[in-house]
Design a protein around this motif. Structure first.
Motif, PDB file in Angstrom:
ATOM      1  N   LEU A   1       0.825  -1.205   0.000  1.00  0.00           N
ATOM      2  CA  LEU A   1       0.000   0.000   0.000  1.00  0.00           C
ATOM      3  C   LEU A   1       0.862   1.259   0.000  1.00  0.00           C
ATOM      4  O   LEU A   1       0.571   2.228  -0.712  1.00  0.00           O
ATOM      5  CB  LEU A   1      -0.927   0.000   1.213  1.00  0.00           C
ATOM      6  CG  LEU A   1      -1.984  -1.107   1.286  1.00  0.00           C
ATOM      7  CD1 LEU A   1      -2.796  -0.979   2.569  1.00  0.00           C
ATOM      8  CD2 LEU A   1      -2.899  -1.066   0.076  1.00  0.00           C
TER       9      LEU A   1
ATOM     10  N   CYS B   1       2.387   1.740  -3.505  1.00  0.00           N
ATOM     11  CA  CYS B   1       1.397   2.226  -4.471  1.00  0.00           C
ATOM     12  C   CYS B   1       1.069   3.693  -4.234  1.00  0.00           C
ATOM     13  O   CYS B   1       0.995   4.490  -5.177  1.00  0.00           O
ATOM     14  CB  CYS B   1       0.118   1.388  -4.387  1.00  0.00           C
ATOM     15  SG  CYS B   1       0.243  -0.258  -5.095  1.00  0.00           S
ATOM     16  N   GLN B   2       0.880   4.064  -2.967  1.00  0.00           N
ATOM     17  CA  GLN B   2       0.524   5.450  -2.668  1.00  0.00           C
ATOM     18  C   GLN B   2       1.658   6.394  -3.044  1.00  0.00           C
ATOM     19  O   GLN B   2       1.431   7.458  -3.636  1.00  0.00           O
ATOM     20  CB  GLN B   2       0.174   5.571  -1.181  1.00  0.00           C
ATOM     21  CG  GLN B   2      -0.548   6.864  -0.810  1.00  0.00           C
ATOM     22  CD  GLN B   2       0.411   8.008  -0.553  1.00  0.00           C
ATOM     23  OE1 GLN B   2       1.571   7.799  -0.189  1.00  0.00           O
ATOM     24  NE2 GLN B   2      -0.076   9.227  -0.719  1.00  0.00           N
TER      25      GLN B   2
ATOM     26  N   PRO C   1      -2.853   3.278  -8.775  1.00  0.00           N
ATOM     27  CA  PRO C   1      -4.101   2.690  -8.283  1.00  0.00           C
ATOM     28  C   PRO C   1      -3.985   1.166  -8.226  1.00  0.00           C
ATOM     29  O   PRO C   1      -3.238   0.561  -8.984  1.00  0.00           O
ATOM     30  CB  PRO C   1      -5.138   3.128  -9.330  1.00  0.00           C
ATOM     31  CG  PRO C   1      -4.508   4.271 -10.061  1.00  0.00           C
ATOM     32  CD  PRO C   1      -3.040   3.988 -10.046  1.00  0.00           C
TER      33      PRO C   1
ATOM     34  N   LYS D   1      -6.130  -2.801  -7.226  1.00  0.00           N
ATOM     35  CA  LYS D   1      -7.265  -3.623  -6.835  1.00  0.00           C
ATOM     36  C   LYS D   1      -6.725  -4.823  -6.079  1.00  0.00           C
ATOM     37  O   LYS D   1      -5.563  -5.220  -6.252  1.00  0.00           O
ATOM     38  CB  LYS D   1      -8.082  -4.086  -8.055  1.00  0.00           C
ATOM     39  CG  LYS D   1      -7.353  -5.036  -8.982  1.00  0.00           C
ATOM     40  CD  LYS D   1      -8.264  -5.595 -10.062  1.00  0.00           C
ATOM     41  CE  LYS D   1      -9.305  -6.525  -9.474  1.00  0.00           C
ATOM     42  NZ  LYS D   1     -10.137  -7.179 -10.517  1.00  0.00           N
TER      43      LYS D   1
ATOM     44  N   VAL E   1      -8.452  -3.195   4.725  1.00  0.00           N
ATOM     45  CA  VAL E   1      -7.563  -2.843   3.613  1.00  0.00           C
ATOM     46  C   VAL E   1      -7.958  -1.500   3.003  1.00  0.00           C
ATOM     47  O   VAL E   1      -7.097  -0.628   2.781  1.00  0.00           O
ATOM     48  CB  VAL E   1      -7.563  -3.955   2.546  1.00  0.00           C
ATOM     49  CG1 VAL E   1      -6.775  -3.521   1.314  1.00  0.00           C
ATOM     50  CG2 VAL E   1      -6.978  -5.245   3.122  1.00  0.00           C
ATOM     51  N   PHE E   2      -9.258  -1.315   2.730  1.00  0.00           N
ATOM     52  CA  PHE E   2      -9.697  -0.066   2.103  1.00  0.00           C
ATOM     53  C   PHE E   2      -9.445   1.132   3.015  1.00  0.00           C
ATOM     54  O   PHE E   2      -8.933   2.172   2.580  1.00  0.00           O
ATOM     55  CB  PHE E   2     -11.180  -0.152   1.743  1.00  0.00           C
ATOM     56  CG  PHE E   2     -11.434  -0.668   0.373  1.00  0.00           C
ATOM     57  CD1 PHE E   2     -12.042   0.131  -0.595  1.00  0.00           C
ATOM     58  CD2 PHE E   2     -11.074  -1.958   0.014  1.00  0.00           C
ATOM     59  CE1 PHE E   2     -12.284  -0.355  -1.868  1.00  0.00           C
ATOM     60  CE2 PHE E   2     -11.305  -2.447  -1.254  1.00  0.00           C
ATOM     61  CZ  PHE E   2     -11.923  -1.643  -2.200  1.00  0.00           C
TER      62      PHE E   2
ATOM     63  N   ALA F   1      -5.684   1.991   3.493  1.00  0.00           N
ATOM     64  CA  ALA F   1      -5.170   2.740   2.343  1.00  0.00           C
ATOM     65  C   ALA F   1      -5.672   4.173   2.364  1.00  0.00           C
ATOM     66  O   ALA F   1      -4.912   5.123   2.104  1.00  0.00           O
ATOM     67  CB  ALA F   1      -5.581   2.042   1.048  1.00  0.00           C
TER      68      ALA F   1
ATOM     69  N   THR G   1      -3.389   7.655   2.859  1.00  0.00           N
ATOM     70  CA  THR G   1      -3.344   8.765   1.894  1.00  0.00           C
ATOM     71  C   THR G   1      -3.712  10.087   2.572  1.00  0.00           C
ATOM     72  O   THR G   1      -3.381  11.160   2.069  1.00  0.00           O
ATOM     73  CB  THR G   1      -4.325   8.545   0.718  1.00  0.00           C
ATOM     74  OG1 THR G   1      -5.669   8.539   1.211  1.00  0.00           O
ATOM     75  CG2 THR G   1      -4.035   7.243  -0.002  1.00  0.00           C
TER      76      THR G   1
ATOM     77  N   ARG H   1     -10.526   6.714  -3.144  1.00  0.00           N
ATOM     78  CA  ARG H   1     -11.030   5.661  -4.021  1.00  0.00           C
ATOM     79  C   ARG H   1     -10.429   5.731  -5.423  1.00  0.00           C
ATOM     80  O   ARG H   1     -10.517   4.779  -6.200  1.00  0.00           O
ATOM     81  CB  ARG H   1     -12.553   5.717  -4.104  1.00  0.00           C
ATOM     82  CG  ARG H   1     -13.280   5.198  -2.872  1.00  0.00           C
ATOM     83  CD  ARG H   1     -12.969   3.741  -2.583  1.00  0.00           C
ATOM     84  NE  ARG H   1     -13.150   2.897  -3.734  1.00  0.00           N
ATOM     85  CZ  ARG H   1     -14.314   2.421  -4.153  1.00  0.00           C
ATOM     86  NH1 ARG H   1     -15.414   2.715  -3.509  1.00  0.00           N
ATOM     87  NH2 ARG H   1     -14.375   1.653  -5.212  1.00  0.00           N
TER      88      ARG H   1
ATOM     89  N   VAL I   1      -7.442   3.345  -4.244  1.00  0.00           N
ATOM     90  CA  VAL I   1      -7.857   1.990  -3.862  1.00  0.00           C
ATOM     91  C   VAL I   1      -9.187   1.725  -4.568  1.00  0.00           C
ATOM     92  O   VAL I   1     -10.221   2.244  -4.184  1.00  0.00           O
ATOM     93  CB  VAL I   1      -7.938   1.833  -2.329  1.00  0.00           C
ATOM     94  CG1 VAL I   1      -8.754   2.922  -1.678  1.00  0.00           C
ATOM     95  CG2 VAL I   1      -8.477   0.462  -1.946  1.00  0.00           C
TER      96      VAL I   1
END
Length: 259
Positions: free
Chosen positions: A141, A144-145, A150, A152, A184-185, A188, A192, A235, A238
């Motif tokens: 995470l 990616c951030q 992005p 999935k 997880v959502f 993330a 952020t 969103r 993520v």
């Protein structure tokens, strides 16, 4: 395929369709889906995500022929297992690349960022050893951030909160600790929004619903608060998670009083 396609088309017409994403299937089985899915009346086009095989060139030909035969079935997302160049992906296609996270994923994530590709992470399976550690997910995470990639998630996120559960639907299924999709959502999203890496890892391992507070305009976890507007921005980073059941995650949310 018959049962899965019928269920999916039914879900598209139900009130919970706001939570439904694309039907994911191997590109080699597209025709099988078309034969099983009887589109009704003026139904909107159905969006699909194709799992790539060993040859992308062959996959593009398969998809092009499929679209000619079935213009209301749109394969607009592809999921692949290796980093490719943008020229290998049709312009109208969104591409996710599966990233192994048992090793440092930063080099792969950085390559995806350079090429404008998205990441896909496996968060479980049907045996305990298929589940990555919370630290591995946290590292993914963060990568990616920081690279603005992005992502999935797929596999293992059947339930909202982390906990010990059976890993399959079989009566003699092995059990193990499953990651939660809310964990997880929200991990993330909070990251952020300024949460620390330590807080990110702690949230991934949170098992108590009592530590969360869901309001009309915000979500609170312990002393951290994120607004609806901040969640909407998160969103973009993520994107979604895949589950072999659409009904089970929603049922769990209702049992928790969140829907």
């Amino acid at each position: 395929m018959q049962a899965a396609s019928e269920n999916y088309l039914r879900y598209l017409e139900e009130p919970d369709s706001w939570a439904l994403g694309r039907f994911v299937l191997p590109i080699s089985r597209l025709d099988e889906f078309a034969e099983s899915a009887a589109l009704q009346g003026e139904m909107e086009p159905v969006h699909l995500s194709g799992l790539a095989g060993s040859s992308l060139a062959s996959d593009w030909n398969t998809i092009a022929e499929f679209h000619k035969k079935h213009p209301r079935l749109l394969v607009d997302t592809i999921e692949i297992k290796s980093v490719v160049t943008p020229s290998e992906i049709p312009e109208q296609m969104t591409a996710y690349v599966e990233v192994p996270i048992d090793i440092d994923p930063r080099p792969v994530i950085e390559a995806l960022a350079e090429r404008g590709l998205r990441a896909k992470v496996r968060t479980g399976g049907i045996t305990p050893d298929a589940f990555p550690t919370s630290a591995d997910i946290a590292r993914f995470l963060v990568a990616c951030q920081r690279s603005s990639v992005p992502f999935k998630a797929t596999a293992g996120l059947h339930h909202p909160l982390r906990g010990e559960r059976p890993l399959t639907y079989e009566s003699n299924s092995p059990s193990g600790t499953m990651h939660g999709f809310l964990n997880v959502f929200l991990a993330a999203a909070f990251f952020t929004n300024g949460a620390t890496i330590g807080e990110l890892l702690t949230l991934l391992e949170e098992t108590s619903l009592q530590e969360f507070r869901f309001e009309e305009e915000s979500v609170q976890w312990r002393d951290q608060v994120i607004t609806i507007e901040e969640l909407a921005r998160a969103r973009e980073f993520v994107v979604s998670f895949g589950s072999c059941s659409f009904e089970e995650p929603l049922s769990d949310l209702r049992q928790l009083g969140l829907l």
